[in-house]
Scaffold this motif. Structure first.
Motif, PDB file in Angstrom:
ATOM      1  N   ARG A  64       1.011  -1.105   0.086  1.00 18.75           N
ATOM      2  CA  ARG A  64      -0.021   0.637   0.473  1.00 18.75           C
ATOM      3  C   ARG A  64       0.929   1.004   0.195  1.00 18.75           C
ATOM      4  O   ARG A  64       1.825   1.213   1.003  1.00 18.75           O
ATOM      5  CB  ARG A  64      -0.480   0.076   1.388  1.00 18.75           C
ATOM      6  CG  ARG A  64      -2.385  -1.208   0.705  1.00 18.75           C
ATOM      7  CD  ARG A  64      -2.778  -0.924   2.282  1.00 18.75           C
ATOM      8  NE  ARG A  64      -3.686   0.037   2.372  1.00 18.75           N
ATOM      9  CZ  ARG A  64      -4.774   0.230   2.041  1.00 18.75           C
ATOM     10  NH1 ARG A  64      -5.891  -0.312   2.104  1.00 18.75           N
ATOM     11  NH2 ARG A  64      -5.551   1.539   2.035  1.00 18.75           N
ATOM     12  N   THR A  66       0.317   4.273   1.484  1.00 18.16           N
ATOM     13  CA  THR A  66       0.898   4.336   2.776  1.00 18.16           C
ATOM     14  C   THR A  66       1.983   3.540   3.954  1.00 18.16           C
ATOM     15  O   THR A  66       2.754   4.398   4.259  1.00 18.16           O
ATOM     16  CB  THR A  66      -0.402   4.639   3.635  1.00 18.16           C
ATOM     17  OG1 THR A  66      -0.701   2.853   4.022  1.00 18.16           O
ATOM     18  CG2 THR A  66      -1.287   5.308   3.226  1.00 18.16           C
ATOM     19  N   GLU A  67       1.796   2.265   3.554  1.00 21.63           N
ATOM     20  CA  GLU A  67       2.749   1.351   4.308  1.00 21.63           C
ATOM     21  C   GLU A  67       4.261   1.422   3.574  1.00 21.63           C
ATOM     22  O   GLU A  67       5.698   2.109   4.303  1.00 21.63           O
ATOM     23  CB  GLU A  67       2.706  -0.245   3.372  1.00 21.63           C
ATOM     24  CG  GLU A  67       3.560  -1.021   4.136  1.00 21.63           C
ATOM     25  CD  GLU A  67       4.356  -0.970   6.087  1.00 21.63           C
ATOM     26  OE1 GLU A  67       5.769  -1.129   5.722  1.00 21.63           O
ATOM     27  OE2 GLU A  67       3.779  -0.338   6.349  1.00 21.63           O
ATOM     28  N   SER A  69       5.633   4.073   2.063  1.00 16.77           N
ATOM     29  CA  SER A  69       5.785   5.599   2.326  1.00 16.77           C
ATOM     30  C   SER A  69       6.402   6.294   3.920  1.00 16.77           C
ATOM     31  O   SER A  69       7.593   6.608   4.375  1.00 16.77           O
ATOM     32  CB  SER A  69       4.571   6.899   2.555  1.00 16.77           C
ATOM     33  OG  SER A  69       4.732   7.840   3.582  1.00 16.77           O
ATOM     34  N   ASN A  70       5.613   5.135   4.522  1.00 16.04           N
ATOM     35  CA  ASN A  70       5.825   4.797   6.001  1.00 16.04           C
ATOM     36  C   ASN A  70       7.469   3.976   6.084  1.00 16.04           C
ATOM     37  O   ASN A  70       8.788   4.933   6.437  1.00 16.04           O
ATOM     38  CB  ASN A  70       5.032   3.693   6.818  1.00 16.04           C
ATOM     39  CG  ASN A  70       3.682   4.527   7.506  1.00 16.04           C
ATOM     40  OD1 ASN A  70       4.099   5.919   7.642  1.00 16.04           O
ATOM     41  ND2 ASN A  70       3.182   4.300   7.616  1.00 16.04           N
ATOM     42  N   SER A  75       7.174  11.487   2.477  1.00 11.07           N
ATOM     43  CA  SER A  75       5.695  12.689   2.538  1.00 11.07           C
ATOM     44  C   SER A  75       5.093  11.503   1.564  1.00 11.07           C
ATOM     45  O   SER A  75       5.508  11.067   0.333  1.00 11.07           O
ATOM     46  CB  SER A  75       5.851  13.307   3.035  1.00 11.07           C
ATOM     47  OG  SER A  75       5.805  13.816   1.333  1.00 11.07           O
ATOM     48  N   GLN A  76       3.563  11.580   1.954  1.00 13.59           N
ATOM     49  CA  GLN A  76       2.435  10.878   0.237  1.00 13.59           C
ATOM     50  C   GLN A  76       2.806  11.263  -0.851  1.00 13.59           C
ATOM     51  O   GLN A  76       3.722  10.910  -2.052  1.00 13.59           O
ATOM     52  CB  GLN A  76       1.285  10.451   1.012  1.00 13.59           C
ATOM     53  CG  GLN A  76       1.042  10.145   2.140  1.00 13.59           C
ATOM     54  CD  GLN A  76       0.858   8.607   1.656  1.00 13.59           C
ATOM     55  OE1 GLN A  76       0.866   8.566   0.501  1.00 13.59           O
ATOM     56  NE2 GLN A  76       0.789   8.155   3.125  1.00 13.59           N
ATOM     57  N   SER A  80       4.373   9.567  -3.847  1.00  8.82           N
ATOM     58  CA  SER A  80       3.300   9.840  -5.527  1.00  8.82           C
ATOM     59  C   SER A  80       4.522  10.179  -6.179  1.00  8.82           C
ATOM     60  O   SER A  80       3.624   9.272  -7.714  1.00  8.82           O
ATOM     61  CB  SER A  80       1.861  11.137  -4.843  1.00  8.82           C
ATOM     62  OG  SER A  80       1.341  10.694  -6.148  1.00  8.82           O
ATOM     63  N   ARG A 102     -10.564   3.920  -1.073  1.00  8.83           N
ATOM     64  CA  ARG A 102      -9.316   5.113  -1.441  1.00  8.83           C
ATOM     65  C   ARG A 102      -7.723   4.694  -1.302  1.00  8.83           C
ATOM     66  O   ARG A 102      -6.979   5.156  -1.416  1.00  8.83           O
ATOM     67  CB  ARG A 102      -9.609   6.688   0.317  1.00  8.83           C
ATOM     68  CG  ARG A 102     -10.555   5.930   0.558  1.00  8.83           C
ATOM     69  CD  ARG A 102     -11.168   7.481   1.097  1.00  8.83           C
ATOM     70  NE  ARG A 102     -10.723   6.462   2.292  1.00  8.83           N
ATOM     71  CZ  ARG A 102     -10.427   6.031   3.870  1.00  8.83           C
ATOM     72  NH1 ARG A 102     -10.022   7.987   4.508  1.00  8.83           N
ATOM     73  NH2 ARG A 102     -10.617   5.614   4.968  1.00  8.83           N
ATOM     74  N   GLY A 103      -7.616   2.898  -1.121  1.00  7.53           N
ATOM     75  CA  GLY A 103      -6.106   2.964  -1.339  1.00  7.53           C
ATOM     76  C   GLY A 103      -5.826   2.345  -2.018  1.00  7.53           C
ATOM     77  O   GLY A 103      -6.279   2.224  -3.263  1.00  7.53           O
ATOM     78  N   HIS A 162       2.832  10.901  15.946  1.00  8.69           N
ATOM     79  CA  HIS A 162       1.756  11.310  14.781  1.00  8.69           C
ATOM     80  C   HIS A 162       0.389  10.804  15.806  1.00  8.69           C
ATOM     81  O   HIS A 162      -0.918  10.477  15.119  1.00  8.69           O
ATOM     82  CB  HIS A 162       2.114   9.586  13.747  1.00  8.69           C
ATOM     83  CG  HIS A 162       3.621  11.250  12.889  1.00  8.69           C
ATOM     84  ND1 HIS A 162       4.540  10.629  12.895  1.00  8.69           N
ATOM     85  CD2 HIS A 162       3.452  12.306  12.422  1.00  8.69           C
ATOM     86  CE1 HIS A 162       5.488  11.524  12.445  1.00  8.69           C
ATOM     87  NE2 HIS A 162       4.650  12.566  11.704  1.00  8.69           N
TER      88      HIS A 162
END
Length: 163
Positions: A64, A66-67, A69-70, A75-76, A80, A102-103, A162
C-alpha cells in the motif's frame, strides 16, 4: 520529548561527539557514493532503487502506498511523485485496493524486477565495499543490534508524535 529545551542539555562528551560526527559523515558519504554508483549506470537514483527493493521484497511485489511511504520516510506527495516517475518507466504500476476504495497499491512490474535483478549485484558490491567490509566480523552483530535499537527507538518516537 525530543529537543526539550526546558531542561539543561546533557552536552556530548568527546567520545559521544566523535560518534555523532562520524555518523553524520559516514551516512552522508556512503549515501553519496551509492547514489553516484547507481546513476553512473544510467539506471536510477538511490531513492528509486529503494522503492524497487521494498516492493521486490514485499509479498506479491506490492505494498500500500501508505506503508511504502512509512518505510521510506517520504511524505505521501513525495512518494506519489516518485512512483509516478517509476510508472512512466514501466518499473511500477498502481492498483486500486479492492477492500478500500481510497487505498492504492504500488506494484513492481516484471520490468522492475528485471531492473532490480540487473542492478543488485553492483549495488551489493558497493554496499559491501563501503559498509560491510569496513566492519570487522566480530563487530557486525553488535553494530546490527545497536542500529536496530536506534531505528526502533526513532520509529516508536515517530509513532508517538503522530498519535
Amino acid at each position: 520529548m525530543l529537543g526539550d529545551v526546558n531542561h539543561t542539555p546533557r552536552w556530548l562528551d568527546s567520545t559521544e561527539m566523535r560518534i555523532w560526527l562520524a555518523y553524520l559523515e559516514a551516512t552522508g558519504r556512503v549515501g553519496q557514493r551509492l547514489e553516484a554508483s547507481l546513476k553512473a549506470t544510467g539506471a536510477m537514483s538511490l531513492e528509486d532503487y529503494e522503492v524497487l527493493v521494498h516492493l521486490s521484497e514485499a509479498d506479491g511485489g506490492r505494498l500500500r502506498m501508505t506503508e511504502l511511504s512509512n518505510r521510506l520516510l517520504h511524505s505521501q506527495s513525495r512518494l506519489s511523485q516518485r512512483v509516478d516517475r517509476l510508472v512512466a518507466r514501466d518499473l511500477v504500476r498502481r492498483e486500486k485496493c479492492p477492500d478500500d476504495r481510497r487505498g492504492t497499491f504500488a506494484v513492481i512490474t516484471d520490468h522492475g524486477f528485471d531492473t532490480i535483478r540487473s542492478l543488485a549485484p553492483r549495488h551489493v558490491a558497493d554496499v559491501r565495499e563501503l559498509l560491510i567490509d569496513q566492519i570487522e566480523p566480530h563487530e557486525r552483530e553488535i553494530l546490527a543490534d545497536v542500529l536496530e535499537r536506534i531505528a526502533r527507538s526513532a520509529r516508536e518516537g515517530d509513532a508517538a508524535v503522530h498519535q
